[in-house]
Design an enzyme around this catalytic site. Structure first.
Site: not given
Ligand code: NAD
Ligand code: DAU
Length: 338
Positions: A125-127, A150, A154
């Site tokens: 992730t970019d985070e 988190y 990562k």
């Molecule tokens: P998500 O939370 O929707 O899904 C995570 C999945 O991992 C689920 O199916 C869960 O059951 C599984 N999991 C969790 N713990 C586990 C364990 N101990 N063993 C096996 N499986 C397990 O997450 P997502 O949003 O689909 O993100 C997927 C990946 O991409 C993550 O690694 C996250 O850090 C990365 N990522 C997410 C975003 C985003 O915006 N959502 C952006 C950049 C990177």
């Molecule tokens: O940047 C990549 C990341 O993006 C991934 O690595 C994470 O897995 C993914 O969850 C996401 O993280 P964020 O914290 O940026 O996503 P989230 O949707 O939780 O929040 C997006 C923005 O919105 C953040 O600035 C917080 C704000 N927010 C979020 C929620 C849930 C609100 O203002 N209100 C809310 O209820």
């Protein structure tokens, strides 16, 4: 047939990645997932009948269970999505984040090396880069400065993946993507939460002043980039992935209200997230120049399609929110798995 093991394939991005592979490639696809609260096999109903696809339930932090999977499945390639992924949950309790994201990644690396996996793509992730001010973008050489439990977990996993390459010569690659949106996202993240609340006329909780900036990318664009890295990336390299769509949270929320046709009176400013990163922005020059990848979906068009998807899949949302989706595993797999 080349076997690809996808971890976290029942989650938001992983399930969309499996759908992409089944549709466009001839790989045998093995989905390894623990089915935590975020894992939902109903998101994969449409690929269940595909003979190339199979599911195995296992916890990546359980070394014995992972060893069994690798010994029997013998994957050629691994794409590692599984993680605890929600920042707000990590603020409440970081334990599962360290266990899954850090320990689980090392368990997978060890099993992959033991079983001669050819290539391991770690989805990060970019985070991990921390927070930006008003100017600048993250590149692959930006310092790693995670701010939340988190992102710290990562970053820990990224370092372990890097170490496996440098110490053991194991072929690893890392992707770092910005915020994804699209179908099948668990409705605790900003976009699906706001869409559902707007549809139902509930309040929309915006953290702080709502001016935090995220760089939004459609999940399918992210997954096409991950696939490109899997098939063509250079071993040991990191690739940033971004959507060229920086938006303040309030802009996103207002766009959702407009798409749904709901009133901006629903917006509620609430207490800020502790340690809330102000701005993320991705410089994706490297993946564009080296691998020829670019995002194809504009944010406004992608958001409109996503609002439409949630409108048409309210029963999926309802089952996710009520927890009823958990029964699906037993119904579908109860008599097929030990
Ligand atoms: P998500 O939370 O929707 O899904 C995570 C999945 O991992 C689920 O199916 C869960 O059951 C599984 N999991 C969790 N713990 C586990 C364990 N101990 N063993 C096996 N499986 C397990 O997450 P997502 O949003 O689909 O993100 C997927 C990946 O991409 C993550 O690694 C996250 O850090 C990365 N990522 C997410 C975003 C985003 O915006 N959502 C952006 C950049 C990177
Ligand atoms: O940047 C990549 C990341 O993006 C991934 O690595 C994470 O897995 C993914 O969850 C996401 O993280 P964020 O914290 O940026 O996503 P989230 O949707 O939780 O929040 C997006 C923005 O919105 C953040 O600035 C917080 C704000 N927010 C979020 C929620 C849930 C609100 O203002 N209100 C809310 O209820």
């Amino acid at each position: 047939m080349t076997k690809v093991l996808i971890t976290g394939g029942a989650g938001f991005i992983g399930s969309n990645f499996i759908r992409l592979l089944c549709r466009e490639r001839d790989y045998a696809v093995l989905n390894l997932d623990a089915l935590t609260y975020a894992g939902n096999l109903e998101s994969l109903k449409d690929v269940e009948g595909d003979p190339k696809y199979s599911f195995l339930r296992a916890d990546i932090a359980d070394a014995e269970a992972v060893e069994e999977v690798f010994a029997s499945a013998k994957p050629d390639l691994v794409v590692h999505f599984a993680a605890e992924s929600h920042v707000d949950r990590s603020v409440l309790d970081a334990t599962a984040f360290v266990r899954t994201n850090v320990l689980g990644t090392q368990v997978l690396l060890d099993a992959s090396r033991r079983h001669a996996v050819r290539r391991f793509v770690h989805v990060s992730t970019d985070e991990v880069y921390g927070s930006l001010g008003a100017e600048g973008k993250f590149s692959e050489v930006s310092p790693i400065r995670p701010n939340s439990p988190y992102s710290a977990s990562k970053a820990g996993s990224d370092f372990l993946v890097r170490a496996a390459f440098h110490t053991h010569g194991f072929e690893t690659l890392i992707t770092r993507c910005s915020n994804n949106y699209g179908p099948y996202q668990f409705p605790e993240k900003l976009i699906p939460l706001m869409i559902l609340n707007a549809i139902e006329g509930k309040e929309l909780p915006v953290y702080g002043d709502g001016r935090n900036v995220r760089d939004w990318i459609h999940v399918e664009d992210h997954n096409r980039a991950v696939l490109r890295v899997l098939e063509e990336g250079r071993p040991g390299e990191v690739y940033n992935i971004g959507g060229n769509s920086e938006r303040e949270n309030l802009e996103v929320v207002n766009a959702i209200l407009e798409a749904v046709g709901a009133s901006s009176d629903l917006i509620r400013f609430v207490k800020d997230r502790p340690g809330h990163d102000r701005r993320y922005a991705i410089d994706a020059t490297k993946i564009r120049e080296e691998l020829g990848w670019e995002p194809s979906r504009g944010f406004e068009e992608g958001l409109a399609a996503t609002v439409e998807w949630y409108r048409e899949n309210l029963s999926w949302c309802e089952r996710v929110r009520s927890g009823a989706y958990r029964e699906y595993y037993d119904r579908q797999y109860g008599d097929r798995l030990s």
